[in-house]
Design an enzyme around this catalytic site. Structure first.
Site, PDB file in Angstrom:
ATOM      1  N   ASP A  31       0.817  -1.220   0.000  1.00  0.00           N
ATOM      2  CA  ASP A  31       0.000   0.000   0.000  1.00  0.00           C
ATOM      3  C   ASP A  31       0.850   1.270   0.000  1.00  0.00           C
ATOM      4  O   ASP A  31       0.808   2.074   0.943  1.00  0.00           O
ATOM      5  CB  ASP A  31      -0.943  -0.008   1.215  1.00  0.00           C
ATOM      6  N   GLU A  89     -13.073  -0.645  -6.926  1.00  0.00           N
ATOM      7  CA  GLU A  89     -13.025  -1.606  -5.827  1.00  0.00           C
ATOM      8  C   GLU A  89     -12.593  -0.931  -4.529  1.00  0.00           C
ATOM      9  O   GLU A  89     -13.291  -0.991  -3.528  1.00  0.00           O
ATOM     10  CB  GLU A  89     -12.054  -2.743  -6.178  1.00  0.00           C
ATOM     11  N   GLU A 123      23.625   6.798   5.782  1.00  0.00           N
ATOM     12  CA  GLU A 123      23.105   5.788   6.695  1.00  0.00           C
ATOM     13  C   GLU A 123      23.280   4.403   6.069  1.00  0.00           C
ATOM     14  O   GLU A 123      23.059   4.228   4.866  1.00  0.00           O
ATOM     15  CB  GLU A 123      21.624   6.038   6.984  1.00  0.00           C
TER      16      GLU A 123
END
Ligand code: FUB
Length: 466
Positions: free
Chosen positions: A52, A226, A345
């Protein structure tokens, strides 16, 4: 990525090692023919399952908000949301989980599809959850001062409580904000400027076949709509990109002259592909390009409940229509390059093999669960006239190991080797530095981790010296 009788950490190593072959096999029919599997940048995240996608552009970076499918799920078992960011669309930094079900004291479960937006320096994240009091789907809103959180419940109760899911938020050019959501209906409401309350009552957008297409055999649901709306504006045209038909879902879209319609169905964006019976879209423009985010089941062990977020670059047609976009393993091309001479990082990764991430004691995340042979690809590092040394922040509760610095592949030219000793704990951090030779120009950098058996060390960050 775990199965009974195997450590999730160890299985992740196996799973990611298998990723290249799996991706090539499952997506070959639609894949960009150019990238070899080792160059694959889709799915974006290899350390966990993600779903998502909701991208947000802020200050020259893309912040990617996702759900997290638990390992081995047989349902949409989702407890937290995650945040990632990138300034080049290929190297993605893991910001961990700044929002989870427990953030909402009134919520029970189902950390499903949401979207975050910025307004007046604050970040509002709208998410569907189950309301513990009613057992029904509701929509909460969390707020933070930074795109990476931490997020807190903005109002201490549901913002919307009508048993439907999948909020998308859109702020129009006149400043009016709209929240849309729904499955099986499509709702909207006008948000107030505070972004945590609304005016009027939620209204249904009429689901007509003219507006949202005709569902083959559709009786209860005559249109293709949907779930998972994603509403935005381009020029004067409003777009609603949504998950169509079930199941498998494909991604379709409609357009309108205004934020509430009338909508006209425009067709397919992404056909049903990729081993997940759901799909979920997020669309942005970033640094002059247009990008389509979606999810599939492309990681090993992946499927309808163990999904992964991916991205494709696309170009709108001259008339504003969206071309058909297929899933690829190659993903989007890099925008610009990565500067290896500033602190990076360790959890900034284009493709990770075998590693996972966790919160670091000093803030942010670190890479851990490193075993012999694991690696991290950082794409498009611009070394310029040459690097002279490499420093990494490391920790090890065991005997440590070695960080090999290689160019353009895990077995490519070795330009440096750093020894890591035990530091007395997985969060007892120390710097290690080693000389570098032969790193000039632009290359994909591979941090290849070698050593004995078991977990070797953790890495928090790294940096080259010119
Ligand atoms: O991730 C859970 C649900 O699956 C989402 O809310 C839907 O959009 C579908 O992707």
């Amino acid at each position: 990525m775990s199965t009974p009788n195997r450590s999730p950490r160890r299985l992740a190593t196996l799973a990611i090692t298998l990723a290249s072959a799996f991706l090539a096999a499952t997506l070959s029919a639609v894949a960009d023919p150019s990238p070899s599997p080792v160059q694959a940048d889709n799915p974006i995240v290899q350390t966990i399952y993600t779903a998502d996608p909701a991208p947000l552009v802020h200050n020259g970076r893309v912040y990617l908000y996702t759900g997290h499918d638990e390992d081995g799920s047989t349902w949409f078992t989702m407890k937290e949301w995650r945040v990632w960011s990138s300034d080049d669309m290929v190297n993605w930094t893991d910001h961990g989980s700044p929002l989870n079900i427990d953030t909402f004291s009134w919520a029970r479960q189902d950390a499903w599809a949401g979207q975050a937006v910025e307004r007046n320096g604050k970040f509002y994240w709208y998410v569907p959850v189950i309301n513990d009091a009613t057992g029904r789907n509701a929509i909460g809103v969390a707020v933070a001062d930074s795109p990476t959180g931490p997020f807190r419940d903005a109002i201490g109760r549901p913002l919307i409580d009508n048993a439907e899911i999948d909020p998308t938020v859109f702020i129009d050019t006149d400043g009016q904000a709209y929240l849309y959501w729904g499955n099986p209906n499509l709702w909207y409401v006008k948000l107030n400027a505070d972004m945590t309350s609304y005016s009027g009552s939620p209204a249904k957008i009429p689901l007509t076949t003219q507006g949202f297409g005709t569902r083959p055999g559709g009786t209860d649901r005559p249109t293709l709509y949907e779930e998972g709306p994603w509403v935005y504006k381009r020029g004067s045209l409003y777009y609603n990109v949504f998950a169509a038909q079930c199941c498998s879902e494909f991604i379709a879209y409609s357009t309108a002259p205004g934020p509430t319609g009338p909508w006209t169905y425009r067709g397919t964006v992404m056909p049903a592909q990729g081993s997940s019976f759901t799909n979920h879209a997020g669309v942005i423009d970033f640094k002059g390009g247009s990008y389509f985010f979606y999810h599939n089941g492309a990681l090993p062990g992946g499927g309808g409940f163990t999904r992964s977020v991916a991205v494709e670059k696309f170009t709108y047609n001259a008339d504003g229509t969206i071309p058909t976009i297929n899933m690829t393993t190659g993903g989007a091309p890099q925008v610009g390059s990565l500067n290896p001479y500033v602190r990076q990082e360790a959890e900034t990764i284009a493709w990770g093999t075998g590693v996972e991430t966790e919160p670091a004691s000093g803030g942010g995340m670190n890479v851990g669960w490193i075993e012999n042979g694991d690696s991290i690809k950082v794409e498009g590092a611009a070394f310029g006239t040459g690097a002279s040394s490499f420093t990494a922040r490391v920790a090890s509760a065991t005997a440590g190991g070695t960080i090999e610095l290689r160019l353009d592949g895990p077995n490519g030219t070795r330009v440096g080797t750093c020894s890591v000793s035990g530091t007395g704990g997985w969060q007892n951090w120390a710097n290690v530095t080693c000389p570098v030779s032969g790193a000039t120009g632009n290359h994909d950098l591979y941090l290849k981790f070698t050593g004995g058996s078991g977990y070797l060390y953790n890495v928090d960050w790294w940096q080259f010296t010119a």
